[in-house]
Enzyme design. Sequence first.
Site, mmCIF file in Angstrom:
data_model
loop_
_atom_site.group_PDB
_atom_site.id
_atom_site.type_symbol
_atom_site.label_atom_id
_atom_site.label_comp_id
_atom_site.label_asym_id
_atom_site.label_seq_id
_atom_site.Cartn_x
_atom_site.Cartn_y
_atom_site.Cartn_z
ATOM 1 N N SER A 175 -3.528 -3.469 -3.375
ATOM 2 C CA SER A 175 -4.713 -4.099 -2.791
ATOM 3 C C SER A 175 -4.357 -5.532 -2.394
ATOM 4 O O SER A 175 -3.484 -5.735 -1.561
ATOM 5 C CB SER A 175 -5.886 -4.048 -3.777
ATOM 6 N N THR A 176 -4.986 -6.530 -3.000
ATOM 7 C CA THR A 176 -4.767 -7.921 -2.632
ATOM 8 C C THR A 176 -3.291 -8.292 -2.764
ATOM 9 O O THR A 176 -2.701 -8.156 -3.823
ATOM 10 C CB THR A 176 -5.593 -8.851 -3.538
ATOM 11 N N HIS A 201 -5.765 -1.010 0.011
ATOM 12 C CA HIS A 201 -7.138 -1.379 0.345
ATOM 13 C C HIS A 201 -7.148 -2.265 1.585
ATOM 14 O O HIS A 201 -6.630 -3.379 1.568
ATOM 15 C CB HIS A 201 -7.794 -2.120 -0.826
ATOM 16 N N MET A 295 -6.558 -6.665 -6.892
ATOM 17 C CA MET A 295 -7.694 -6.986 -7.748
ATOM 18 C C MET A 295 -8.357 -5.703 -8.244
ATOM 19 O O MET A 295 -8.409 -4.706 -7.539
ATOM 20 C CB MET A 295 -8.700 -7.826 -6.956
ATOM 21 N N ASP A 298 -8.427 -0.097 -9.771
ATOM 22 C CA ASP A 298 -8.207 1.147 -9.053
ATOM 23 C C ASP A 298 -6.764 1.615 -9.245
ATOM 24 O O ASP A 298 -5.820 0.849 -9.086
ATOM 25 C CB ASP A 298 -8.496 0.939 -7.556
#
Length: 367
Positions: A175-176, A201, A295, A298
């Site tokens: 993600s991030t 993401h 973050m 998940d």
Amino acid sequence: MQDKRKIRTLIVDDSAMVRKILSIGLGNDPDIEVIGTAADANMAMQYLARNKPDVITLDLEMPNMGGLTFLRSIMKTDPVPTVVISSQTQRSAQATVDALAAGAVDVIAKPRMELGGGLNDLMTSIVQRVKVASGAHVRRTVVRQPPMPQSQTPSPAVRAARADIPTWMIALGSSTGGVQALTRVLEGLPADCPPVVIVQHMPEGFTASFAKRLNQQFPLRVKEAEDGDLLENGLVLLAPGGPKHMTIVKEMGRHKVRLIDGPEVCFSRPSVDVLFHSVAQVAGGKVSSAILTGMGKDGADGQLTIRKSGGRTVAQDEASCVVFGMPCAAYEIGAPETLVPLENVSSWLMNSCPRASARSGLESYRV
């Protein structure tokens, strides 16, 4: 008792209206202090010479020096966690990917006056992302030698490897900070590696540009996944951002992609957990998985399922993560076998799975 230090934020945008909207919206949060605004990148450079904020919000499309040039410049010299807020992200997915690759922590759409009641929701999201960015570990970007241009025609050995029915797969979630992390991981994988499936993401419309960028950089074939895609050696399938989850199913002895409807999982769609659970169900333990920077949590539960099914599992270590949330959540429940620096993820993955070799058949590498 000393008050908690506020997140000092610099707003860089050529629109006076947007600067005002962001100043009011961010300033209304008790944890954020807007310490300055700049109408262009040159003014922002002058400001940074005097003060260093905790977070910068940055427009990409500005006169004189563009936002992307400014971002690349500060990330090389004195990096600051940066959230790109630009209308350009809605018109140009490539600009979004370029900003993320340059080191932006996050990219979101610029607020518009015509949003009406939706403006409050958007500002809530911007505030949350600025807070996340304030805790991100950003580092100076290193100018690295670009990969040698790849021939459009694979070698006979690579073509033969790709024609084989895969006996193993690799599953990644991020993600991030994931755009840079995934680029580094894929850079270290050989052209004949097992098929790779990824959930990163990213908003709808941007994953195709990211896949195209990766496809141009490495000998691996990289594409945005489509329903029905077969998993093949040397092929990387990136889950499309948008309203569907990506899963892997087994039909007629072959693994393939199924894009399915479903609610958000861990506030995400597509979700790493959904992908990992499906992989655990069909791979029979013949899978290596990695959770990279991001973050939230998940992927943690899904990776634990992979490990319990006999698959191999690893996560990126805290020191090399932009945000240690997802790997930390996985580590806390015992999902990854180990934590490794980002630079070692590729070798860990290849050492954990059978690897096709054109000369010596199937060799087993274990870690």
